[in-house]
Motif scaffolding. Structure first.
Motif, PDB file in Angstrom:
ATOM      1  N   TYR A 187       6.585-100.032 -42.412  1.00 33.52           N
ATOM      2  CA  TYR A 187       7.119-101.053 -41.511  1.00 33.52           C
ATOM      3  C   TYR A 187       6.790-102.431 -42.062  1.00 33.52           C
ATOM      4  CZ  TYR A 187       8.203-103.896 -37.515  1.00 33.52           C
ATOM      5  OH  TYR A 187       8.747-104.857 -36.705  1.00 33.52           O
ATOM      6  N   ARG A 220       7.272-102.187 -33.634  1.00 30.73           N
ATOM      7  CA  ARG A 220       6.102-101.495 -34.186  1.00 30.73           C
ATOM      8  C   ARG A 220       5.847-100.187 -33.444  1.00 30.73           C
ATOM      9  NH1 ARG A 220       1.134-105.548 -34.869  1.00 30.73           N
ATOM     10  NH2 ARG A 220       0.425-103.982 -36.358  1.00 30.73           N
ATOM     11  N   THR A 221       5.968-100.224 -32.132  1.00 26.92           N
ATOM     12  CA  THR A 221       5.764 -99.027 -31.322  1.00 26.92           C
ATOM     13  C   THR A 221       6.821 -97.971 -31.631  1.00 26.92           C
ATOM     14  OG1 THR A 221       4.756-100.342 -29.571  1.00 26.92           O
ATOM     15  CG2 THR A 221       5.597 -98.179 -28.946  1.00 26.92           C
ATOM     16  N   ALA A 254       6.136 -96.386 -35.020  1.00 34.15           N
ATOM     17  CA  ALA A 254       5.001 -95.464 -34.927  1.00 34.15           C
ATOM     18  C   ALA A 254       5.434 -94.148 -34.281  1.00 34.15           C
ATOM     19  CB  ALA A 254       3.859 -96.108 -34.133  1.00 34.15           C
ATOM     20  N   ALA A 302       7.537 -92.120 -36.809  1.00 32.89           N
ATOM     21  CA  ALA A 302       6.662 -91.503 -37.806  1.00 32.89           C
ATOM     22  C   ALA A 302       5.947 -90.290 -37.211  1.00 32.89           C
ATOM     23  CB  ALA A 302       5.650 -92.527 -38.326  1.00 32.89           C
ATOM     24  N   LYS A 303       5.403 -90.449 -36.031  1.00 29.77           N
ATOM     25  CA  LYS A 303       4.680 -89.352 -35.391  1.00 29.77           C
ATOM     26  C   LYS A 303       5.605 -88.172 -35.104  1.00 29.77           C
ATOM     27  CE  LYS A 303       1.795 -88.211 -31.444  1.00 29.77           C
ATOM     28  NZ  LYS A 303       1.221 -88.666 -30.194  1.00 29.77           N
ATOM     29  N   LEU A 328       2.542 -93.443 -41.624  1.00 34.10           N
ATOM     30  CA  LEU A 328       3.102 -94.768 -41.375  1.00 34.10           C
ATOM     31  C   LEU A 328       2.191 -95.819 -41.988  1.00 34.10           C
ATOM     32  CD1 LEU A 328       5.023 -96.811 -39.930  1.00 34.10           C
ATOM     33  CD2 LEU A 328       3.478 -96.652 -37.966  1.00 34.10           C
ATOM     34  N   ASP A 344       1.960 -99.761 -41.627  1.00 36.98           N
ATOM     35  CA  ASP A 344       2.433-100.936 -40.901  1.00 36.98           C
ATOM     36  C   ASP A 344       1.801-102.156 -41.561  1.00 36.98           C
ATOM     37  OD1 ASP A 344       2.991-103.023 -39.147  1.00 36.98           O
ATOM     38  OD2 ASP A 344       2.518-101.884 -37.349  1.00 36.98           O
ATOM     39  N   GLU A 377      -3.014 -98.852 -48.163  1.00 34.21           N
ATOM     40  CA  GLU A 377      -2.832 -97.767 -47.205  1.00 34.21           C
ATOM     41  C   GLU A 377      -2.292 -96.503 -47.864  1.00 34.21           C
ATOM     42  OE1 GLU A 377      -3.803 -97.899 -43.994  1.00 34.21           O
ATOM     43  OE2 GLU A 377      -4.584 -99.897 -44.453  1.00 34.21           O
TER      44      GLU A 377
END
Length: 110
Positions: free
Chosen positions: A9, A49-50, A53, A56-57, A63, A65, A103
């Protein structure tokens, strides 16, 4: 088979900076409005962003970000412009790639 996908993201330009004004004028497409409140833009950034996420989940994807890294760096220097305010500049791409690499390493290690 066996390919690892990672969802990355990248925040919007306006999602990267602390906005100095309550009203923000943006370059609009598709006949959308072009003046928004800072609160509306912050809420949209949070929603994006939510949503990422959750995607991805739901798909079992790691993820990355980059928002926090971009926001932190943007407090010290511009990460977009001056020639093109819609895309990162050289420093913006450096911050972005460093955030991804940081990351990505734990994701790739067995």
């Amino acid at each position: 088979p066996g390919t690892l996908f990672v969802l990355v993201y990248i925040p919007s330009v306006l999602g990267t900076y602390t906005l100095a004004s309550e009203q923000v004028s943006v370059q609009a497409y598709e006949r959308r409005g072009n003046v928004f409140s800072a609160g509306q833009l912050q809420e949209k950034s949070r929603q994006m962003r939510t949503t990422f996420a959750a995607i991805a989940k739901d798909n079992g994807l790691p993820l990355i970000d980059t928002t926090d890294a971009m926001r932190m760096a943007a407090t010290m220097e511009p990460l977009h412009g001056p020639g093109d305010w819609n895309h990162p500049n050289r420093r913006g791409y450096e911050v972005l790639s460093e955030a991804i690499a940081k990351e990505l390493l734990p994701i790739l290690q067995p």
